[in-house]
Write an enzyme that holds these catalytic residues in place. Structure first.
Site, PDB file in Angstrom:
ATOM      1  N   LYS A  45       0.853  -1.213   0.000  1.00 50.67           N
ATOM      2  CA  LYS A  45       0.000   0.000   0.000  1.00 50.67           C
ATOM      3  C   LYS A  45       0.878   1.250   0.000  1.00 50.67           C
ATOM      4  O   LYS A  45       0.649   2.186  -0.765  1.00 50.67           O
ATOM      5  CB  LYS A  45      -0.891   0.013   1.233  1.00 50.67           C
ATOM      6  CG  LYS A  45      -1.557   1.363   1.506  1.00 50.67           C
ATOM      7  CD  LYS A  45      -2.415   1.389   2.724  1.00 50.67           C
ATOM      8  CE  LYS A  45      -1.686   1.633   3.998  1.00 50.67           C
ATOM      9  NZ  LYS A  45      -1.328   3.044   4.275  1.00 50.67           N
ATOM     10  N   ASN A  46       1.911   1.262   0.866  1.00 47.95           N
ATOM     11  CA  ASN A  46       2.711   2.478   1.051  1.00 47.95           C
ATOM     12  C   ASN A  46       3.734   2.688  -0.051  1.00 47.95           C
ATOM     13  O   ASN A  46       4.397   3.719  -0.079  1.00 47.95           O
ATOM     14  CB  ASN A  46       3.370   2.476   2.432  1.00 47.95           C
ATOM     15  CG  ASN A  46       2.316   2.649   3.518  1.00 47.95           C
ATOM     16  OD1 ASN A  46       1.169   3.018   3.227  1.00 47.95           O
ATOM     17  ND2 ASN A  46       2.671   2.345   4.736  1.00 47.95           N
ATOM     18  N   CYS A 139      -4.637  12.460  12.232  1.00 48.34           N
ATOM     19  CA  CYS A 139      -5.473  11.271  12.091  1.00 48.34           C
ATOM     20  C   CYS A 139      -5.449  10.556  13.443  1.00 48.34           C
ATOM     21  O   CYS A 139      -4.883  11.046  14.409  1.00 48.34           O
ATOM     22  CB  CYS A 139      -4.957  10.373  10.972  1.00 48.34           C
ATOM     23  SG  CYS A 139      -3.476   9.498  11.434  1.00 48.34           S
ATOM     24  N   ARG A 144       0.603  14.364  12.862  1.00 48.86           N
ATOM     25  CA  ARG A 144       1.225  14.149  11.550  1.00 48.86           C
ATOM     26  C   ARG A 144       1.420  15.457  10.773  1.00 48.86           C
ATOM     27  O   ARG A 144       0.863  15.689   9.710  1.00 48.86           O
ATOM     28  CB  ARG A 144       0.410  13.137  10.749  1.00 48.86           C
ATOM     29  CG  ARG A 144       0.309  11.834  11.542  1.00 48.86           C
ATOM     30  CD  ARG A 144      -0.375  10.733  10.832  1.00 48.86           C
ATOM     31  NE  ARG A 144       0.475  10.161   9.775  1.00 48.86           N
ATOM     32  CZ  ARG A 144       0.046   9.144   9.016  1.00 48.86           C
ATOM     33  NH1 ARG A 144      -1.169   8.681   9.183  1.00 48.86           N
ATOM     34  NH2 ARG A 144       0.831   8.646   8.078  1.00 48.86           N
ATOM     35  N   ASP A 330       4.355   0.219  11.907  1.00 48.75           N
ATOM     36  CA  ASP A 330       3.131  -0.347  11.324  1.00 48.75           C
ATOM     37  C   ASP A 330       2.900  -1.798  11.735  1.00 48.75           C
ATOM     38  O   ASP A 330       1.856  -2.361  11.434  1.00 48.75           O
ATOM     39  CB  ASP A 330       3.173  -0.262   9.791  1.00 48.75           C
ATOM     40  CG  ASP A 330       3.146   1.164   9.326  1.00 48.75           C
ATOM     41  OD1 ASP A 330       3.452   1.405   8.142  1.00 48.75           O
ATOM     42  OD2 ASP A 330       2.841   2.055  10.146  1.00 48.75           O
ATOM     43  N   ARG A 422      -8.989   0.160   4.099  1.00 48.94           N
ATOM     44  CA  ARG A 422      -8.048   1.115   3.504  1.00 48.94           C
ATOM     45  C   ARG A 422      -6.722   0.426   3.152  1.00 48.94           C
ATOM     46  O   ARG A 422      -6.043   0.811   2.219  1.00 48.94           O
ATOM     47  CB  ARG A 422      -7.760   2.247   4.495  1.00 48.94           C
ATOM     48  CG  ARG A 422      -8.892   3.220   4.697  1.00 48.94           C
ATOM     49  CD  ARG A 422      -8.420   4.380   5.541  1.00 48.94           C
ATOM     50  NE  ARG A 422      -7.091   4.750   5.111  1.00 48.94           N
ATOM     51  CZ  ARG A 422      -6.097   5.035   5.948  1.00 48.94           C
ATOM     52  NH1 ARG A 422      -6.292   5.003   7.244  1.00 48.94           N
ATOM     53  NH2 ARG A 422      -4.905   5.361   5.493  1.00 48.94           N
TER      54      ARG A 422
HETATM   55  C1  EPZ Z   1       4.417   6.758   6.255  1.00 46.22           C
HETATM   56  O1  EPZ Z   1       3.699   7.807   6.885  1.00 46.22           O
HETATM   57  C2  EPZ Z   1       3.430   5.620   6.105  1.00 46.22           C
HETATM   58  N1  EPZ Z   1       2.314   6.036   5.256  1.00 46.22           N
HETATM   59  C3  EPZ Z   1       2.901   5.195   7.475  1.00 46.22           C
HETATM   60  O2  EPZ Z   1       2.039   4.070   7.281  1.00 46.22           O
HETATM   61  C4  EPZ Z   1       4.092   4.761   8.342  1.00 46.22           C
HETATM   62  O3  EPZ Z   1       3.636   4.434   9.626  1.00 46.22           O
HETATM   63  C5  EPZ Z   1       5.107   5.919   8.428  1.00 46.22           C
HETATM   64  O4  EPZ Z   1       5.511   6.317   7.094  1.00 46.22           O
HETATM   65  C6  EPZ Z   1       6.346   5.546   9.217  1.00 46.22           C
HETATM   66  O5  EPZ Z   1       6.964   4.426   8.632  1.00 46.22           O
HETATM   67  C7  EPZ Z   1       2.475   6.061   3.912  1.00 46.22           C
HETATM   68  O6  EPZ Z   1       3.542   5.783   3.389  1.00 46.22           O
HETATM   69  C8  EPZ Z   1       1.269   6.447   3.103  1.00 46.22           C
HETATM   70  P1  EPZ Z   1       6.617   9.940   8.626  1.00 46.22           P
HETATM   71  P2  EPZ Z   1       4.371   9.288   6.997  1.00 46.22           P
HETATM   72  O7  EPZ Z   1       6.600  11.216   7.872  1.00 46.22           O
HETATM   73  O8  EPZ Z   1       5.145   9.577   5.781  1.00 46.22           O
HETATM   74  C9  EPZ Z   1       6.598  13.099  12.097  1.00 46.22           C
HETATM   75  C10 EPZ Z   1       0.177   2.708   7.681  1.00 46.22           C
HETATM   76  O9  EPZ Z   1      -0.338   2.203   8.696  1.00 46.22           O
HETATM   77  N2  EPZ Z   1       6.682  14.129  11.031  1.00 46.22           N
HETATM   78  O10 EPZ Z   1       7.820   9.062   8.552  1.00 46.22           O
HETATM   79  O11 EPZ Z   1       3.298  10.226   7.397  1.00 46.22           O
HETATM   80  C11 EPZ Z   1       5.252  12.416  12.091  1.00 46.22           C
HETATM   81  O12 EPZ Z   1       4.305  13.190  12.809  1.00 46.22           O
HETATM   82  C12 EPZ Z   1       0.671   4.143   7.716  1.00 46.22           C
HETATM   83  O13 EPZ Z   1       0.331   2.109   6.587  1.00 46.22           O
HETATM   84  C13 EPZ Z   1       6.827  15.452  11.422  1.00 46.22           C
HETATM   85  O14 EPZ Z   1       6.882  15.772  12.615  1.00 46.22           O
HETATM   86  O15 EPZ Z   1       5.359   9.055   8.230  1.00 46.22           O
HETATM   87  C14 EPZ Z   1       5.551  11.110  12.775  1.00 46.22           C
HETATM   88  O16 EPZ Z   1       5.532  11.309  14.188  1.00 46.22           O
HETATM   89  C15 EPZ Z   1       0.468   4.787   9.071  1.00 46.22           C
HETATM   90  N3  EPZ Z   1       6.893  16.418  10.456  1.00 46.22           N
HETATM   91  C16 EPZ Z   1       6.969  10.796  12.324  1.00 46.22           C
HETATM   92  O17 EPZ Z   1       7.512  12.034  11.829  1.00 46.22           O
HETATM   93  C17 EPZ Z   1       6.830  16.102   9.117  1.00 46.22           C
HETATM   94  O18 EPZ Z   1       6.928  17.025   8.284  1.00 46.22           O
HETATM   95  C18 EPZ Z   1       7.021   9.773  11.219  1.00 46.22           C
HETATM   96  O19 EPZ Z   1       6.259  10.271  10.148  1.00 46.22           O
HETATM   97  C19 EPZ Z   1       6.679  14.740   8.755  1.00 46.22           C
HETATM   98  C20 EPZ Z   1       6.610  13.769   9.727  1.00 46.22           C
END
Ligand code: EPZ
Length: 458
Positions: A45-46, A139, A144, A330, A422
């Site tokens: 998915k990701n 969410c 996020r 995840d 989803r």
């Molecule tokens: C991706 O989300 C995945 N989603 C998530 O999968 C996954 O859990 C996550 O990466 C971590 O591996 C998709 O790829 C669509 P991050 P993403 O940016 O990109 C903080 C699932 O269940 N952050 O690495 O949103 C954020 O708040 C989903 O399949 C900031 O603070 O993850 C979080 O605490 C859930 N500022 C941490 O970093 C930013 O600008 C990790 O987020 C961006 C992120």
């Protein structure tokens, strides 16, 4: 002293039907059935969501293969279509014609349903010189924010304004400039947004402290197949040299390591010998290591199949979620379920998202012994779980509840399936074919009382 177990707020009222999601379809699972055979793994998915967004970079036709049939994939395709791309599918194969992108604004009503739509901002500004994308809200699992995405685009010359919930980015002269960008956190999304933007920028971009997830590497491989020049994907430093345009390609995405990990736990928790595939073994290292620490044997069966062989007992262990190659966040909820039925104490620490313990309150309804203190779930193994009606609160929490239902005594009824749909393709069919007694009912069996979440019990 009241434990600070996450209290699940009442499920949001459906804005359309005005009713609780408990009037939607439910899954009924009868525990105690052994599984066997092969659980088939769909495309990731990701990877699918971000590779679909990356087709905005391509002024040609692309063919994408192994795309899972998921609600989120459908929503991402809606975003692409609204921007002018022509999208056609045949099962898991998508043909995307990106020759005409006639809008630079992603519509709110679609973006609001899919956070990942924000991935459009990088390719749009790279291709069109401007982008208007609604700011994704938080969410269930956390706020996020996207400031790392925005700051990185600003380093590449984009002027960004956020007003009325819309992120408006534009670059004077129409073309981003390569830049050296240090990410405060190895954010998957920010790495992907900036890597995509850099493929059409003028000059070289270096992303430091970049995310190393396999889906980031898959995106880089897709962009390279379109002619992008990218080095270092999978390490913490990614270098991109911008091109004037990218050409079409035919690309198959990687299998879903999180779905595969979920299936390995399905075998372990139901004491079943089971094969899971296709997988990329090196994507599964942390998941396999933790299963083996618990006492579950994992055998590689050929190049892309893993076989789970349950041991005669399961021992608790500690888990801490981290960016790849650390333990994947995840998989945290699914392992928490397995640890509720493993002997002794376990501590699960969620370091990536601030509110990813909402499955705990529901697992406790099934008899689990878990205490949440801040970002830690302290688990004492119990000999069995007992089926009950439970409410899914987010995507991976749903999977954790399905796994609990496979092991629990009696019937477990899971409400809130929109979360599950989803990210898991035809989950109940795959599990049924492997021997589980699981059924999707359009409306809950009248006897199943609506689960009161912890909020209503307190
Ligand atoms: C991706 O989300 C995945 N989603 C998530 O999968 C996954 O859990 C996550 O990466 C971590 O591996 C998709 O790829 C669509 P991050 P993403 O940016 O990109 C903080 C699932 O269940 N952050 O690495 O949103 C954020 O708040 C989903 O399949 C900031 O603070 O993850 C979080 O605490 C859930 N500022 C941490 O970093 C930013 O600008 C990790 O987020 C961006 C992120």
């Amino acid at each position: 002293m009241l434990e600070d177990t996450a209290i699940n707020p009442l499920p949001e009222i459906n804005p359309v039907s005005g009713s609780l999601p408990t009037d939607g379809p439910v899954l009924e699972i009868w525990g105690g059935h052994r599984l066997s055979g092969l659980l088939p793994v769909s495309g990731a998915k990701n990877a699918a969501l971000v590779v679909l967004a990356a087709t905005l970079l391509c002024s040609d036709e692309c063919r994408l293969r192994n795309i899972p049939e998921l609600v989120d994939v459908g929503r991402m395709v809606q975003v692409l279509t609204s921007l002018g791309l022509k999208c056609r599918s045949q099962g898991t194969v998508w043909d995307i014609d990106g020759r005409t992108v006639d809008r630079a604004e992603a519509p709110y009503e679609i973006v609001s349903k899919l956070r990942a739509s924000f991935f459009a901002i990088g390719p749009l500004i790279a291709r069109m010189g401007e982008a208007r994308v609604p700011l994704p809200g938080g969410c269930a699992i956390g706020a996020r924010p996207v400031e790392l995405h925005v700051r990185g685009l600003q380093s590449m010359g984009a002027l960004v304004q956020i007003e009325g919930g819309i992120v408006h980015a534009a670059v004077p002269g129409g073309r981003l400039k390569g830049a050296r960008i240090y990410l405060d956190y190895p954010s998957v999304g920010a790495t992907e947004t900036l890597m995509m933007a850099a493929t059409l920028a003028d000059g070289e971009t270096v992303l430091e402290n970049a995310a190393r997830e396999p889906e980031v590497v898959d995106l880089a491989n897709f962009c390279r197949a379109m002619g992008a020049e990218i080095r270092g994907a999978g390490t913490d430093t990614i270098t991109v040299v911008g091109r004037d345009r990218l050409h079409g390609t035919d690309y198959a995405i990687v299998p879903d390591r999180i779905e595969a990990g979920t299936f390995l736990i399905a075998g372990a928790i139901s004491d079943s010998e089971l094969s899971v595939g296709p997988v990329v073994p090196e994507h599964m290292t942390a998941t396999v290591a933790k299963l083996e620490a618990i006492g579950v044997k994992i055998i590689q069966d050929g190049a892309d199949v893993l076989r789970v062989v349950p041991g005669d007992r399961r021992i608790g262990t500690d888990i801490e979620t981290l960016p790849f190659p650390g333990f994947p966040t995840d998989m945290q909820a699914q392992f928490t379920t397995l640890l509720t039925l493993s002997e002794g104490s376990s501590v699960v620490t969620e370091t990536v998202f601030e509110n990813r313990m909402r499955h705990v309150a529901e697992l406790k309804r099934l008899g689990a012994n878990i205490r949440v203190k801040g970002r830690n779930a302290i688990i004492e193994g119990v000999p069995f779980l007992s089926g009950a009606p439970v409410m899914a609160t987010d995507l991976r929490a749903s999977a954790a509840l399905v796994l609990a239902g496979l092991a629990a005594r009696g019937k477990t009824t899971i409400f809130g399936l929109h979360h599950l749909d989803r990210g898991y393709e035809r989950l109940e069919f795959k599990l049924q074919n492997a021997g589980a007694r699981i059924e999707r009912l359009d409306t809950p069996d009248s006897q199943a009382p609506v689960p009161e979440t912890a909020a209503t019990l307190s």
